[in-house]
Design a protein around this motif. Sequence first.
Motif, PDB file in Angstrom:
ATOM      1  N   TRP A  71     -28.083  14.332  16.355  1.00 34.02           N
ATOM      2  CA  TRP A  71     -26.978  14.505  17.384  1.00 34.02           C
ATOM      3  C   TRP A  71     -27.197  15.233  18.389  1.00 34.02           C
ATOM      4  CZ3 TRP A  71     -24.396  11.939  14.557  1.00 34.02           C
ATOM      5  CH2 TRP A  71     -24.166  11.963  13.064  1.00 34.02           C
ATOM      6  N   ASP A  72     -28.752  15.113  18.861  1.00 32.68           N
ATOM      7  CA  ASP A  72     -29.067  15.923  20.256  1.00 32.68           C
ATOM      8  C   ASP A  72     -28.566  14.833  21.476  1.00 32.68           C
ATOM      9  OD1 ASP A  72     -30.832  17.299  18.954  1.00 32.68           O
ATOM     10  OD2 ASP A  72     -32.586  16.495  19.810  1.00 32.68           O
ATOM     11  N   GLN A  73     -27.907  13.895  21.195  1.00 31.07           N
ATOM     12  CA  GLN A  73     -27.020  13.172  22.277  1.00 31.07           C
ATOM     13  C   GLN A  73     -25.695  13.196  21.797  1.00 31.07           C
ATOM     14  OE1 GLN A  73     -28.571  12.323  25.459  1.00 31.07           O
ATOM     15  NE2 GLN A  73     -30.699  13.056  24.666  1.00 31.07           N
ATOM     16  N   LYS A  74     -24.828  13.802  22.697  1.00 30.98           N
ATOM     17  CA  LYS A  74     -23.445  13.818  21.988  1.00 30.98           C
ATOM     18  C   LYS A  74     -22.800  12.764  21.671  1.00 30.98           C
ATOM     19  CE  LYS A  74     -22.656  18.427  24.349  1.00 30.98           C
ATOM     20  NZ  LYS A  74     -21.860  19.044  25.351  1.00 30.98           N
ATOM     21  N   GLU A  75     -23.053  11.610  22.382  1.00 22.31           N
ATOM     22  CA  GLU A  75     -22.374  10.216  22.329  1.00 22.31           C
ATOM     23  C   GLU A  75     -22.687   9.817  20.845  1.00 22.31           C
ATOM     24  OE1 GLU A  75     -24.678   6.603  24.043  1.00 22.31           O
ATOM     25  OE2 GLU A  75     -24.762   8.310  25.287  1.00 22.31           O
ATOM     26  N   THR A  76     -23.739  10.179  20.202  1.00 17.92           N
ATOM     27  CA  THR A  76     -24.282   9.478  19.048  1.00 17.92           C
ATOM     28  C   THR A  76     -23.188   9.693  17.836  1.00 17.92           C
ATOM     29  OG1 THR A  76     -26.446   9.874  19.581  1.00 17.92           O
ATOM     30  CG2 THR A  76     -26.033   9.411  17.101  1.00 17.92           C
ATOM     31  N   MET A  77     -22.286  10.898  17.930  1.00 16.90           N
ATOM     32  CA  MET A  77     -21.582  11.355  16.971  1.00 16.90           C
ATOM     33  C   MET A  77     -20.395  10.355  16.868  1.00 16.90           C
ATOM     34  SD  MET A  77     -21.423  15.494  16.996  1.00 16.90           S
ATOM     35  CE  MET A  77     -21.057  15.490  15.242  1.00 16.90           C
ATOM     36  N   SER A  78     -20.047   9.643  18.037  1.00 15.59           N
ATOM     37  CA  SER A  78     -18.969   8.811  17.920  1.00 15.59           C
ATOM     38  C   SER A  78     -19.431   7.167  17.705  1.00 15.59           C
ATOM     39  CB  SER A  78     -18.120   8.834  19.367  1.00 15.59           C
ATOM     40  OG  SER A  78     -19.107   8.605  20.573  1.00 15.59           O
ATOM     41  N   HIS A  79     -20.757   7.059  18.477  1.00 13.20           N
ATOM     42  CA  HIS A  79     -21.147   5.843  18.123  1.00 13.20           C
ATOM     43  C   HIS A  79     -21.526   5.326  16.787  1.00 13.20           C
ATOM     44  CE1 HIS A  79     -23.222   1.809  19.329  1.00 13.20           C
ATOM     45  NE2 HIS A  79     -24.649   2.439  18.838  1.00 13.20           N
ATOM     46  N   ILE A  80     -22.231   6.323  15.889  1.00 11.72           N
ATOM     47  CA  ILE A  80     -22.639   6.149  14.655  1.00 11.72           C
ATOM     48  C   ILE A  80     -21.458   5.616  13.708  1.00 11.72           C
ATOM     49  CG2 ILE A  80     -22.531   8.544  13.779  1.00 11.72           C
ATOM     50  CD1 ILE A  80     -25.182   8.051  12.518  1.00 11.72           C
ATOM     51  N   GLU A  81     -20.092   6.003  14.084  1.00 11.65           N
ATOM     52  CA  GLU A  81     -18.982   5.663  13.373  1.00 11.65           C
ATOM     53  C   GLU A  81     -18.654   4.295  13.348  1.00 11.65           C
ATOM     54  OE1 GLU A  81     -17.738   7.387  10.961  1.00 11.65           O
ATOM     55  OE2 GLU A  81     -17.074   9.395  11.877  1.00 11.65           O
ATOM     56  N   LYS A  82     -19.048   3.642  14.418  1.00 12.04           N
ATOM     57  CA  LYS A  82     -18.767   2.314  14.600  1.00 12.04           C
ATOM     58  C   LYS A  82     -20.169   1.259  14.503  1.00 12.04           C
ATOM     59  CE  LYS A  82     -18.785   2.850  19.684  1.00 12.04           C
ATOM     60  NZ  LYS A  82     -18.346   2.958  21.012  1.00 12.04           N
ATOM     61  N   GLU A  83     -21.460   1.802  14.564  1.00 10.64           N
ATOM     62  CA  GLU A  83     -22.437   1.215  14.305  1.00 10.64           C
ATOM     63  C   GLU A  83     -23.124   1.383  12.994  1.00 10.64           C
ATOM     64  OE1 GLU A  83     -24.682  -1.191  13.884  1.00 10.64           O
ATOM     65  OE2 GLU A  83     -24.451  -1.518  16.074  1.00 10.64           O
ATOM     66  N   ASN A  84     -22.733   0.502  11.992  1.00  6.84           N
ATOM     67  CA  ASN A  84     -23.418   0.856  10.591  1.00  6.84           C
ATOM     68  C   ASN A  84     -24.814   0.423  10.463  1.00  6.84           C
ATOM     69  OD1 ASN A  84     -23.495  -2.106  10.482  1.00  6.84           O
ATOM     70  ND2 ASN A  84     -21.687  -2.300   9.062  1.00  6.84           N
ATOM     71  N   ARG A  85     -25.446   0.065  11.534  1.00  8.34           N
ATOM     72  CA  ARG A  85     -26.878  -0.093  11.281  1.00  8.34           C
ATOM     73  C   ARG A  85     -27.658   0.997  11.820  1.00  8.34           C
ATOM     74  NH1 ARG A  85     -27.430  -5.352  15.054  1.00  8.34           N
ATOM     75  NH2 ARG A  85     -25.902  -4.034  16.218  1.00  8.34           N
ATOM     76  N   LEU A  86     -27.094   2.020  12.323  1.00 12.84           N
ATOM     77  CA  LEU A  86     -27.659   3.390  12.595  1.00 12.84           C
ATOM     78  C   LEU A  86     -27.216   4.332  11.443  1.00 12.84           C
ATOM     79  CD1 LEU A  86     -29.043   5.269  14.585  1.00 12.84           C
ATOM     80  CD2 LEU A  86     -26.552   5.582  15.893  1.00 12.84           C
ATOM     81  N   LEU A  87     -28.441   4.820  10.830  1.00 10.06           N
ATOM     82  CA  LEU A  87     -28.361   5.539   9.998  1.00 10.06           C
ATOM     83  C   LEU A  87     -28.380   7.198  10.293  1.00 10.06           C
ATOM     84  CD1 LEU A  87     -29.821   3.892   6.863  1.00 10.06           C
ATOM     85  CD2 LEU A  87     -27.327   4.167   7.584  1.00 10.06           C
ATOM     86  N   ARG A  88     -27.932   8.206   9.613  1.00  6.15           N
ATOM     87  CA  ARG A  88     -28.249   9.460   9.827  1.00  6.15           C
ATOM     88  C   ARG A  88     -28.687   9.936   8.258  1.00  6.15           C
ATOM     89  NH1 ARG A  88     -24.528  11.883   5.920  1.00  6.15           N
ATOM     90  NH2 ARG A  88     -22.455  11.175   6.345  1.00  6.15           N
ATOM     91  N   PRO A  89     -29.293  11.264   8.053  1.00 11.21           N
ATOM     92  CA  PRO A  89     -29.775  11.619   6.541  1.00 11.21           C
ATOM     93  C   PRO A  89     -28.553  11.735   5.868  1.00 11.21           C
ATOM     94  CG  PRO A  89     -31.047  12.850   8.200  1.00 11.21           C
ATOM     95  CD  PRO A  89     -30.090  12.156   9.226  1.00 11.21           C
ATOM     96  N   LYS A  90     -28.673  11.142   4.706  1.00  5.63           N
ATOM     97  CA  LYS A  90     -27.344  11.272   3.464  1.00  5.63           C
ATOM     98  C   LYS A  90     -27.297  12.647   3.062  1.00  5.63           C
ATOM     99  CE  LYS A  90     -26.067   8.924  -0.547  1.00  5.63           C
ATOM    100  NZ  LYS A  90     -24.764   8.431  -0.171  1.00  5.63           N
ATOM    101  N   ASN A  91     -28.044  13.286   3.269  1.00  2.75           N
ATOM    102  CA  ASN A  91     -27.824  14.788   2.749  1.00  2.75           C
ATOM    103  C   ASN A  91     -27.391  15.774   3.691  1.00  2.75           C
ATOM    104  OD1 ASN A  91     -30.602  14.480   3.362  1.00  2.75           O
ATOM    105  ND2 ASN A  91     -31.138  16.379   2.557  1.00  2.75           N
TER     106      ASN A  91
END
Length: 268
Positions: A71-91
């Motif tokens: 989340w160091d770049q604020k835009e990632t929080m919205s982008h990750i919702e529409k790009e399913n090939r970008l993952l964040r830690p599941k836990n």
Amino acid sequence: MKILFLGDVVGISGRSMVLSNLLSKIKNEKIDFVVINGENAADAGMGITEEVCKDLFNCGVDVITTGNHVWDQKETMSHIEKENRLLRPKNLFEPSPGRGFGIFTAKNGMNIGVLNLMGNVFMKKCEDAFEAAEKFIKKYELKVDYDFLLVDFHAETTSEKVAMGHIFDGKATLVVGTHTHIPTNDARVLKGGTAYQTDAGMCGDYDSVIGMNKDNSINKFLKKKSTKHFAATGDASLCGVIVECDIETGLAKKVENFIYGGELKNSQ
């Protein structure tokens, strides 16, 4: 069937090396699927952006994993919702944007599960990684829900990483550690058939302090005047692992440490 995993991409240097060389490596090594950890891929080496994601996907990356810098770049929080090939830690603590696991289709039509987990020791607080792993193993099964499973365990300590490898032994194709940016010399196939390496290393400039400008980093350790961390910009190395997979079992036949170019000067 071959899977290539590349460790943390750090800053412009690491990203440029990936963009310039990945397509030829995919062709030369006959790679069917590519996963890369991109949580340090933004220009300063902190976070990832939508534009960086597009560049990595366009040069042959199939899935991007992340970790504590997601989340160091604020835009990632919205982008990750529409790009399913970008993952964040599941836990990560819920509710968190995005997802930590997905099933994707390789170039040869096989289904690849990719799971992103983050460690608990010396890291940002998140749910217990080992409890999350156990829950996952109870819910999903190799050769039933997917043909192959790759686990990126983004963690600080080697003990956590080795333990996670054993938990998934026989249940995943590859368990590989990220985050510490230094490639470990322990790539092997575990007794249950899972390929394992404690840390994949980074795609970045090794004339640095784990990818960051060395003079500035040293000044920080010496408590001298320094600026916020920023990425080194010299010649980069590509670091990761290549796994040759058994199509019948979904397990690993062979795993090799992959290092190309830059300061590390591997022969490949």
